[in-house]
Design a protein around this motif. Structure first.
Motif, PDB file in Angstrom:
ATOM      1  N   MET A   1     -93.251   2.654  12.786  1.00 43.07           N
ATOM      2  CA  MET A   1     -93.590   1.337  13.306  1.00 43.07           C
ATOM      3  C   MET A   1     -92.558   0.298  12.882  1.00 43.07           C
ATOM      4  O   MET A   1     -92.181  -0.581  13.666  1.00 43.07           O
ATOM      5  N   GLY A   2     -92.068   0.399  11.643  1.00 42.89           N
ATOM      6  CA  GLY A   2     -91.071  -0.543  11.154  1.00 42.89           C
ATOM      7  C   GLY A   2     -89.763  -0.456  11.912  1.00 42.89           C
ATOM      8  O   GLY A   2     -89.159  -1.473  12.255  1.00 42.89           O
ATOM      9  N   PHE A   3     -89.302   0.752  12.196  1.00 42.43           N
ATOM     10  CA  PHE A   3     -88.062   0.920  12.952  1.00 42.43           C
ATOM     11  C   PHE A   3     -88.210   0.375  14.371  1.00 42.43           C
ATOM     12  O   PHE A   3     -87.299  -0.275  14.898  1.00 42.43           O
ATOM     13  N   LEU A   4     -89.349   0.630  15.000  1.00 42.09           N
ATOM     14  CA  LEU A   4     -89.563   0.153  16.359  1.00 42.09           C
ATOM     15  C   LEU A   4     -89.735  -1.361  16.390  1.00 42.09           C
ATOM     16  O   LEU A   4     -89.212  -2.040  17.288  1.00 42.09           O
ATOM     17  N   PHE A   5     -90.450  -1.922  15.423  1.00 39.16           N
ATOM     18  CA  PHE A   5     -90.645  -3.366  15.363  1.00 39.16           C
ATOM     19  C   PHE A   5     -89.324  -4.086  15.097  1.00 39.16           C
ATOM     20  O   PHE A   5     -88.970  -5.060  15.782  1.00 39.16           O
ATOM     21  N   THR A   6     -88.579  -3.623  14.105  1.00 41.60           N
ATOM     22  CA  THR A   6     -87.304  -4.249  13.768  1.00 41.60           C
ATOM     23  C   THR A   6     -86.309  -4.121  14.916  1.00 41.60           C
ATOM     24  O   THR A   6     -85.529  -5.034  15.185  1.00 41.60           O
ATOM     25  N   GLY A   7     -86.349  -2.986  15.604  1.00 44.70           N
ATOM     26  CA  GLY A   7     -85.402  -2.761  16.687  1.00 44.70           C
ATOM     27  C   GLY A   7     -85.655  -3.598  17.915  1.00 44.70           C
ATOM     28  O   GLY A   7     -84.720  -3.898  18.678  1.00 44.70           O
ATOM     29  N   THR A   8     -86.892  -4.003  18.156  1.00 46.70           N
ATOM     30  CA  THR A   8     -87.219  -4.710  19.397  1.00 46.70           C
ATOM     31  C   THR A   8     -87.402  -6.208  19.227  1.00 46.70           C
ATOM     32  O   THR A   8     -87.415  -6.939  20.216  1.00 46.70           O
ATOM     33  N   ILE A   9     -87.526  -6.698  17.996  1.00 50.22           N
ATOM     34  CA  ILE A   9     -87.894  -8.089  17.787  1.00 50.22           C
ATOM     35  C   ILE A   9     -86.840  -9.069  18.311  1.00 50.22           C
ATOM     36  O   ILE A   9     -87.167 -10.192  18.693  1.00 50.22           O
ATOM     37  N   GLY A  10     -85.581  -8.664  18.367  1.00 48.55           N
ATOM     38  CA  GLY A  10     -84.536  -9.603  18.787  1.00 48.55           C
ATOM     39  C   GLY A  10     -83.917  -9.322  20.140  1.00 48.55           C
ATOM     40  O   GLY A  10     -82.890  -9.915  20.478  1.00 48.55           O
ATOM     41  N   ILE A  11     -84.506  -8.429  20.924  1.00 46.85           N
ATOM     42  CA  ILE A  11     -83.894  -8.075  22.211  1.00 46.85           C
ATOM     43  C   ILE A  11     -84.126  -9.139  23.273  1.00 46.85           C
ATOM     44  O   ILE A  11     -83.196  -9.560  23.978  1.00 46.85           O
ATOM     45  N   ILE A  12     -85.350  -9.601  23.419  1.00 47.15           N
ATOM     46  CA  ILE A  12     -85.694 -10.530  24.500  1.00 47.15           C
ATOM     47  C   ILE A  12     -84.863 -11.813  24.468  1.00 47.15           C
ATOM     48  O   ILE A  12     -84.407 -12.272  25.521  1.00 47.15           O
TER      49      ILE A  12
ATOM     50  N   TYR B   1     -80.079  -1.540   8.999  1.00 45.99           N
ATOM     51  CA  TYR B   1     -78.849  -0.795   8.670  1.00 45.99           C
ATOM     52  C   TYR B   1     -78.595   0.294   9.705  1.00 45.99           C
ATOM     53  O   TYR B   1     -77.463   0.504  10.161  1.00 45.99           O
ATOM     54  N   SER B   2     -79.652   0.999  10.098  1.00 46.62           N
ATOM     55  CA  SER B   2     -79.512   2.062  11.100  1.00 46.62           C
ATOM     56  C   SER B   2     -79.079   1.505  12.451  1.00 46.62           C
ATOM     57  O   SER B   2     -78.248   2.089  13.145  1.00 46.62           O
ATOM     58  N   ILE B   3     -79.656   0.362  12.815  1.00 46.58           N
ATOM     59  CA  ILE B   3     -79.281  -0.263  14.088  1.00 46.58           C
ATOM     60  C   ILE B   3     -77.807  -0.642  14.079  1.00 46.58           C
ATOM     61  O   ILE B   3     -77.101  -0.470  15.082  1.00 46.58           O
ATOM     62  N   ARG B   4     -77.345  -1.121  12.953  1.00 45.47           N
ATOM     63  CA  ARG B   4     -75.958  -1.579  12.863  1.00 45.47           C
ATOM     64  C   ARG B   4     -74.963  -0.430  12.965  1.00 45.47           C
ATOM     65  O   ARG B   4     -73.949  -0.548  13.637  1.00 45.47           O
ATOM     66  N   TYR B   5     -75.258   0.685  12.304  1.00 44.73           N
ATOM     67  CA  TYR B   5     -74.270   1.763  12.217  1.00 44.73           C
ATOM     68  C   TYR B   5     -74.561   2.943  13.141  1.00 44.73           C
ATOM     69  O   TYR B   5     -73.646   3.716  13.444  1.00 44.73           O
ATOM     70  N   LEU B   6     -75.808   3.093  13.577  1.00 43.64           N
ATOM     71  CA  LEU B   6     -76.136   4.205  14.474  1.00 43.64           C
ATOM     72  C   LEU B   6     -76.380   3.744  15.903  1.00 43.64           C
ATOM     73  O   LEU B   6     -76.347   4.556  16.824  1.00 43.64           O
ATOM     74  N   GLY B   7     -76.639   2.467  16.080  1.00 41.47           N
ATOM     75  CA  GLY B   7     -76.929   1.955  17.412  1.00 41.47           C
ATOM     76  C   GLY B   7     -78.417   1.739  17.613  1.00 41.47           C
ATOM     77  O   GLY B   7     -79.264   2.367  16.963  1.00 41.47           O
ATOM     78  N   LEU B   8     -78.736   0.844  18.529  1.00 40.77           N
ATOM     79  CA  LEU B   8     -80.128   0.476  18.778  1.00 40.77           C
ATOM     80  C   LEU B   8     -80.964   1.658  19.250  1.00 40.77           C
ATOM     81  O   LEU B   8     -82.050   1.919  18.735  1.00 40.77           O
ATOM     82  N   ARG B   9     -80.462   2.394  20.254  1.00 43.21           N
ATOM     83  CA  ARG B   9     -81.265   3.465  20.834  1.00 43.21           C
ATOM     84  C   ARG B   9     -81.589   4.546  19.809  1.00 43.21           C
ATOM     85  O   ARG B   9     -82.719   5.041  19.735  1.00 43.21           O
TER      86      ARG B   9
ATOM     87  N   LEU C   1     -84.284   3.328  17.442  1.00 50.24           N
ATOM     88  CA  LEU C   1     -85.603   3.321  18.070  1.00 50.24           C
ATOM     89  C   LEU C   1     -86.171   4.731  18.170  1.00 50.24           C
ATOM     90  O   LEU C   1     -87.366   4.952  17.940  1.00 50.24           O
ATOM     91  N   LEU C   2     -85.336   5.690  18.508  1.00 48.33           N
ATOM     92  CA  LEU C   2     -85.806   7.072  18.612  1.00 48.33           C
ATOM     93  C   LEU C   2     -86.198   7.636  17.243  1.00 48.33           C
ATOM     94  O   LEU C   2     -87.107   8.471  17.141  1.00 48.33           O
ATOM     95  N   ILE C   3     -85.514   7.193  16.188  1.00 50.39           N
ATOM     96  CA  ILE C   3     -85.929   7.571  14.835  1.00 50.39           C
ATOM     97  C   ILE C   3     -87.349   7.061  14.572  1.00 50.39           C
ATOM     98  O   ILE C   3     -88.198   7.772  14.027  1.00 50.39           O
ATOM     99  N   GLY C   4     -87.589   5.820  14.990  1.00 50.06           N
ATOM    100  CA  GLY C   4     -88.928   5.262  14.839  1.00 50.06           C
ATOM    101  C   GLY C   4     -89.977   6.034  15.616  1.00 50.06           C
ATOM    102  O   GLY C   4     -91.087   6.271  15.125  1.00 50.06           O
ATOM    103  N   VAL C   5     -89.637   6.459  16.837  1.00 49.97           N
ATOM    104  CA  VAL C   5     -90.562   7.245  17.655  1.00 49.97           C
ATOM    105  C   VAL C   5     -90.925   8.544  16.943  1.00 49.97           C
ATOM    106  O   VAL C   5     -92.096   8.938  16.883  1.00 49.97           O
ATOM    107  N   CYS C   6     -89.921   9.206  16.385  1.00 47.43           N
ATOM    108  CA  CYS C   6     -90.153  10.486  15.702  1.00 47.43           C
ATOM    109  C   CYS C   6     -91.056  10.312  14.478  1.00 47.43           C
ATOM    110  O   CYS C   6     -91.996  11.097  14.272  1.00 47.43           O
ATOM    111  N   PHE C   7     -90.781   9.301  13.662  1.00 43.88           N
ATOM    112  CA  PHE C   7     -91.588   9.087  12.453  1.00 43.88           C
ATOM    113  C   PHE C   7     -93.023   8.730  12.805  1.00 43.88           C
ATOM    114  O   PHE C   7     -93.969   9.245  12.185  1.00 43.88           O
TER     115      PHE C   7
END
Length: 469
Positions: A157-168, A111-119, A122-128
């Protein structure tokens, strides 16, 4: 002048469907040319995609890799009773929570990726994650450890994992398996490095500074990668199937069984190895070595599984390797009680233990098709919450009550074998549809046979038919 491309529909693959689940950004991260009908251009099959591959590798190393090293923390907690009043089951639940909350927070991350953007996500995940590791170093009571090294770290970890799993997948076509395999090796590489580092830091600097250094290092690495990673943008499928439609597919249930049994066995295998080494009388550095070897073997095993599965058949290879993991646990782990044999087991088990993570995406695509992929993945992440939460605590409780590891080793081996059996059921269903001239994937079932039908065969017989599936 519009760009003209032939056969652009042949490009999409399994991971693009996973991307639809996790990267439905309202505004694409990169404005790029499109066809006249608005269809995105096909992936460049390289270019900046290799930078993204390296970044995902680093993110996995500094999220899943750190989580894989929790076995070292668990061994230290159990040996020293670092938090007064804490029971062995309490420490086991900390590691379990870090896995289960990672999967539970995936919808919020998407949900965050969709409405706040990927970056931003990911930064939310870094902070947590950073907050979780740093605050864990100040924890003096069990509930504080639950919230810091358990919940807070897991959310990051969940925010970073979810955010990166579909980039490649957005950057590659013919090199997609290679790039995905290389990135997936990051978790094993990180687990290997941090298994050595955590043990050394605890012995020389103490538990508190070990956690703080992990937080600082992972924050720096993940933050840089969050700034460098690029999402090429995607479109939302308006008629995407729902979970309700997915559960109507009979082949989905053994697939979920494969996921649940695999995670149950993998969690115990990964988190127990370091403590088992101490249990049989090895030293702290030797126990750290076992965990490091287990993770190092995954650096080789996961990419190899991804590459060879295309040649041998994804279901064939995944079922065989999962069965081998169970056989090793029953035949080798149970009888291993000295350094040389435990070293051999750590390496061999590490090569095949991560089969689930290397094959689950393409296997899911073969079972349900690309259109049902997002809903199926959502159901799958939720289905593995319970096994990832209770597997290690139950194993720790059994060992504590019986003063013997065999009560945890036998269920681990049996769970791997049960996972392989579930996958063989999926294989049988796929072969049955092949004999009918149809594809088991949801995109094609219900249509006309693509070739002359062959005589119907039973499920048990179909499980063992020689076929590259």
């Amino acid at each position: 002048m519009a760009v003209q491309l032939s056969n652009t529909s042949a490009i999409p693959d399994v991971a693009e469907a996973a991307h639809d689940l996790t990267h439905k950004s309202a505004i694409p991260s990169i404005a790029e040319p499109r066809l006249e009908d608005g269809t995105p251009l096909p992936p460049p099959n390289g270019g900046y995609g290799w930078v993204c591959t390296a970044c995902v590798f680093i993110v996995y190393a500094n999220t899943l890799g750190i989580n894989a090293s929790y076995g070292n923390f668990l061994a230290h907690y159990l040996e020293t009773q670092a938090h007064p009043g804490a029971k062995p089951l309490d420490y086991a639940f900390v590691g379990a929570i870090s896995l289960s909350f990672c999967y539970l927070c995936s919808p919020a991350a998407a949900y965050s990726i969709r409405y706040l953007g990927l970056r931003t996500a990911l930064l939310i995940g870094v902070c947590f994650q950073t907050l979780g590791l740093i605050t864990a170093s100040f924890a003096t009571q069990t509930w504080q450890l639950y919230l810091s090294q358990g919940v807070c770290f897991a959310i990051g970890m969940g925010f970073l994992f979810t955010g990166t799993i579909g980039i490649i997948p957005q950057w590659f076509t013919t090199r997609r398996s290679l790039a995905s395999g290389l990135a997936a090796a990051g978790s094993g590489f990180g687990g290997m490095v941090y298994s050595f580092a955590v043990g050394a830091m605890i012995r020389s600097l103490g538990l508190d500074w070990a956690l703080r250094i992990l937080g600082i290092v992972s924050c720096a690495m993940n933050a840089v990668c969050a700034l460098l990673l690029r999402d090429r943008g995607a479109y939302i499928t308006k008629d995407a199937p729902t979970v309700r439609q997915v559960i109507r597919r009979p082949a989905v249930y053994p697939l979920l069984g494969f996921a649940c049994f695999s995670l149950l066995a993998y969690t115990v295998n990964m988190f127990s190895l370091a403590h088992y080494a101490r249990f049989v009388g090895l030293s702290s550095p030797q126990s750290n070595l076992m965990a490091a070897l287990f993770n190092a073997a995954q650096v080789v095993g996961r990419p190899s599984v991804g590459l060879f599965s295309d040649k041998m058949g994804r279901l064939n290879l995944a079922a065989a390797l999962t069965f081998i993991a169970g056989f090793l646990a029953l035949a080798m782990w149970i009888s291993t009680d000295f350094l040389a044999s435990l070293t051999a087991y750590s390496v061999l088990a590490g090569l095949v233990a991560g089969t689930f993570w290397a094959t689950i995406a393409p296997i899911t695509a073969e079972v349900v098709g690309l259109k049902m992929m997002p809903a199926t993945l959502t159901l799958m992440w939720l289905s593995i919450v319970l096994p990832s939460t209770f597997a290690q605590p139950l194993a720790t409780l059994i060992v504590h009550k019986t003063s013997n590891y065999i009560g945890a080793q036998i269920p681990t081996g049996c769970a791997y074998i049960a996972a392989a059996a579930c996958l063989m059921l999926v294989r049988g269903k796929k072969v049955q549809y092949m004999k009918r001239g149809q594809d088991i994937s949801a995109d094609n079932i219900g249509g006309q046979p693509s070739r002359p039908q062959e005589p119907e065969i039973g499920l048990l017989r179909a499980m063992w038919v020689n076929a590259r599936v």
